[in-house]
Design a protein around this motif. Structure first.
Motif, PDB file in Angstrom:
ATOM      1  N   VAL A  83      41.495  34.354  26.530  1.00 25.83           N
ATOM      2  CA  VAL A  83      42.090  33.541  25.478  1.00 25.83           C
ATOM      3  C   VAL A  83      41.347  33.739  24.156  1.00 25.83           C
ATOM      4  CG1 VAL A  83      42.553  31.172  24.744  1.00 25.83           C
ATOM      5  CG2 VAL A  83      42.946  31.844  27.109  1.00 25.83           C
ATOM      6  N   GLY A  84      40.029  33.927  24.252  1.00 30.91           N
ATOM      7  CA  GLY A  84      39.222  34.096  23.050  1.00 30.91           C
ATOM      8  C   GLY A  84      38.585  32.810  22.573  1.00 30.91           C
TER       9      GLY A  84
ATOM     10  N   ARG B  72      33.221  23.266  43.000  1.00 32.02           N
ATOM     11  CA  ARG B  72      33.918  24.402  43.593  1.00 32.02           C
ATOM     12  C   ARG B  72      33.196  25.704  43.277  1.00 32.02           C
ATOM     13  NH1 ARG B  72      38.180  27.616  41.700  1.00 32.02           N
ATOM     14  NH2 ARG B  72      38.367  26.297  39.852  1.00 32.02           N
ATOM     15  N   PRO B  73      32.910  26.517  44.257  1.00 33.07           N
ATOM     16  CA  PRO B  73      32.227  27.791  44.012  1.00 33.07           C
ATOM     17  C   PRO B  73      33.022  28.661  43.045  1.00 33.07           C
ATOM     18  CG  PRO B  73      32.269  27.297  46.357  1.00 33.07           C
ATOM     19  CD  PRO B  73      33.154  26.286  45.690  1.00 33.07           C
ATOM     20  N   ALA B  74      32.310  29.240  42.083  1.00 31.65           N
ATOM     21  CA  ALA B  74      32.880  30.177  41.109  1.00 31.65           C
ATOM     22  C   ALA B  74      33.881  29.541  40.149  1.00 31.65           C
ATOM     23  CB  ALA B  74      33.532  31.361  41.821  1.00 31.65           C
ATOM     24  N   ALA B  75      33.969  28.212  40.121  1.00 38.26           N
ATOM     25  CA  ALA B  75      34.898  27.560  39.191  1.00 38.26           C
ATOM     26  C   ALA B  75      34.512  27.859  37.748  1.00 38.26           C
ATOM     27  CB  ALA B  75      34.917  26.055  39.437  1.00 38.26           C
ATOM     28  N   LEU B  76      33.190  27.825  37.481  1.00 32.37           N
ATOM     29  CA  LEU B  76      32.723  28.086  36.127  1.00 32.37           C
ATOM     30  C   LEU B  76      32.974  29.535  35.727  1.00 32.37           C
ATOM     31  CD1 LEU B  76      31.392  26.923  33.640  1.00 32.37           C
ATOM     32  CD2 LEU B  76      29.143  27.399  34.661  1.00 32.37           C
TER      33      LEU B  76
ATOM     34  N   THR C 218      36.061  33.623  32.673  1.00 31.62           N
ATOM     35  CA  THR C 218      36.939  34.798  32.671  1.00 31.62           C
ATOM     36  C   THR C 218      38.229  34.506  31.906  1.00 31.62           C
ATOM     37  OG1 THR C 218      36.067  35.549  34.794  1.00 31.62           O
ATOM     38  CG2 THR C 218      38.213  36.422  34.126  1.00 31.62           C
ATOM     39  N   LEU C 219      38.823  33.351  32.179  1.00 31.63           N
ATOM     40  CA  LEU C 219      40.048  32.976  31.486  1.00 31.63           C
ATOM     41  C   LEU C 219      39.794  32.738  30.003  1.00 31.63           C
ATOM     42  CD1 LEU C 219      41.483  30.491  34.145  1.00 31.63           C
ATOM     43  CD2 LEU C 219      42.417  32.738  33.568  1.00 31.63           C
TER      44      LEU C 219
END
Length: 486
Positions: free
Chosen positions: A154-155, A140-144, A149-150
């Protein structure tokens, strides 16, 4: 999600109230209502048949408890069997004796794997673990990028491979050992539907990492179709559990009630909102209680304990009862309540609230407006709302984008609430003032003196106010006059 189902259950139970005994005809009538309710909720037909047969067998075969009326007896049986259908007991995570513990997430595209990988990582952080997220979704495009980002929010770190998802998953174990990470969460690719290529890739990733837990991420809004998807994945990957997403949505809830009994694997976690914090272990008994309109006090307590600082909450409660509660206290308490989740979800956990909430419009934007009005007040105004006159209301309204009438309504409601709560703390009134009331008056005098000394208009010292510890007395019994006990 379960509002309609809850309403149908309540309608079935209401027909039994007032009956002196429970006959087979009464049971069959209630079961017919329950059966229709479950089918309308898109519960798998085999699950509906099995559940209603178990309820009937127990309701007809058991003698009524002397402490329960027929309606309560049916509710008790339905609650027990509904809990069994949902899984019976909560799944407990057991960590590998030699780290890392490997968690593999699978599922169709759009179910929320990537988001829930981050939510799961945050949950492990709260358990004192050090998770590593692995980006094995290169389809999926931009899944990584989404995962990174997430993960930043979360850290936790992210590990991946630019071209090969199987190599990314395999190499993540060495990376976890090198960096001291004791939990590895592998986010795999999905498709719009089950296909051979996706299943083959998931099988190869599973063989490479030998996961301790394989969780299928299921979109609960797709209803009974989620069960067919779960069966297909289970045949390939030997699932250990299911993560249900979008349980806060408007779907009918068929997936939640079907997946355990059909697939034979429990629901491990539930995503109950869009925020990363809206993620919790799945408790079958608690959800069953909410479906029957009985609330979920245990989850409410868990959320409150996580959101509230005990000492701060105790101080605020004391000031509320003695009448010195300020807008600053109110704002702090309100922010902590919002930290527990969305208001509708919180209120639905309170016993008896599901029926009142049905169809009600809970406008959380009002909280934002109230916050804006409080922030537009000066320190003195937040501490002493009585000084807010017409000109001050106009200034506060202009600063918060509201009308002066909105500010007046807020202040009036706050003062009314404070006065009412002070009545609970000091029920005697008049000559029967307690020592707590007198200490409140002393502090008020001290604030007046402080203001005259030139403290810049502040009516309360900055930070939490000390609350004197005073004995609790009852009106008319201050001196130990206890009739019959002297």
């Amino acid at each position: 999600m379960f509002d309609t189902l809850t309403g149908r259950f309540e309608a079935a139970f209401s027909k039994l109230r007032g009956k002196g005994r429970l006959s087979e005809a009464d049971v069959d009538e209630a079961l017919q209502e329950i059966r229709v309710a479950l089918i309308e909720a898109d519960v798998n037909l085999d699950v509906v048949t099995s559940l209603t047969e178990r309820i009937r067998r127990r309701a007809v075969g058991e003698e009524l408890s002397g402490a329960l009326n027929p309606a309560q007896q049916v509710v008790k049986i339905v609650l027990s069997e509904l809990t069994t259908t949902l899984g019976g007991e909560q799944l407990s995570i057991t960590y590998a004796p030699k780290p890392p513990t490997v968690i593999m997430l699978a599922g169709l595209q759009g179910a929320g794997k990537t988001t829930n990988a981050a939510k799961l990582a945050q949950w492990f952080l709260r358990q004192g673990r050090s998770p590593l997220l692995v980006g094995a979704d290169l389809q999926r495009p931009a899944a990584l990028e989404q995962l990174r980002t997430l993960a930043d929010r979360v850290g936790v770190p992210v590990f991946s491979h630019p071209r090969n998802p199987v190599k990314a998953a395999s190499a993540s174990l060495s990376e976890a050992a090198r960096t001291g990470r004791d939990v590895v969460i592998v986010d795999t690719a999905g498709r719009l539907a089950v296909d051979t290529e996706m299943m083959d890739q998931a099988r190869r990733i599973s063989k490479a990492v030998q996961p301790h837990y394989t969780f299928l991420v299921v979109d609960s809004t797709v209803g009974s179709d989620a069960v067919n998807t779960a069966k297909a994945f289970h045949d390939t990957l030997e699932l250990d559990g299911v993560i249900l997403t979008k349980l806060d949505g408007d779907a009918r809830g068929g997936a939640a009630l079907s997946v355990k009994e059909v697939v034979g694997r429990p629901i491990a976690f539930a995503s109950v909102g869009e925020k990363l914090e809206d993620f919790e272990p799945f408790h079958p008994d608690r959800l069953a209680s909410r479906i029957l309109g009985m609330g979920d006090v245990e989850t409410l307590i868990d959320k409150a304990e996580a959101a509230f600082e005990a000492e701060q909450a105790e101080e605020a409660a004391t000031r509320l009862l003695e009448g010195s509660f300020t807008f600053d206290d109110f704002l702090s308490t309100m922010q902590q309540v919002l930290g527990m989740g969305n208001l509708r979800s919180i209120m639905s956990m309170m016993p008896g609230m599901s029926q009142q909430l049905r169809g009600a419009d809970i406008d959380e934007s009002r909280i934002t407006r109230i916050t804006g009005m409080i922030h537009s007040m000066t320190t003195a105004e937040r501490a002493q709302p009585d000084i807010i006159d017409s000109s001050r209301r106009q200034r506060i309204a202009a600063g918060s984008g509201c009308r002066p009438s909105d500010v007046k309504a807020l202040v009036d409601q706050f003062k009314q609430m404070r006065s009412m709560m002070k009545g609970f703390g000091d029920p005697g009134g008049g000559k029967r003032r307690t020592a707590m009331s007198r200490s409140g008056a002393s502090r008020q005098l001290g604030r007046s003196k402080s203001k005259r000394r030139g403290s810049g208009g502040r009516t309360t010292p900055k930070g939490p106010q000390p609350v004197p510890k005073v004995p609790l007395t009852l009106p008319g019994l201050e001196k130990g006059d206890w009739p019959g006990f002297n």
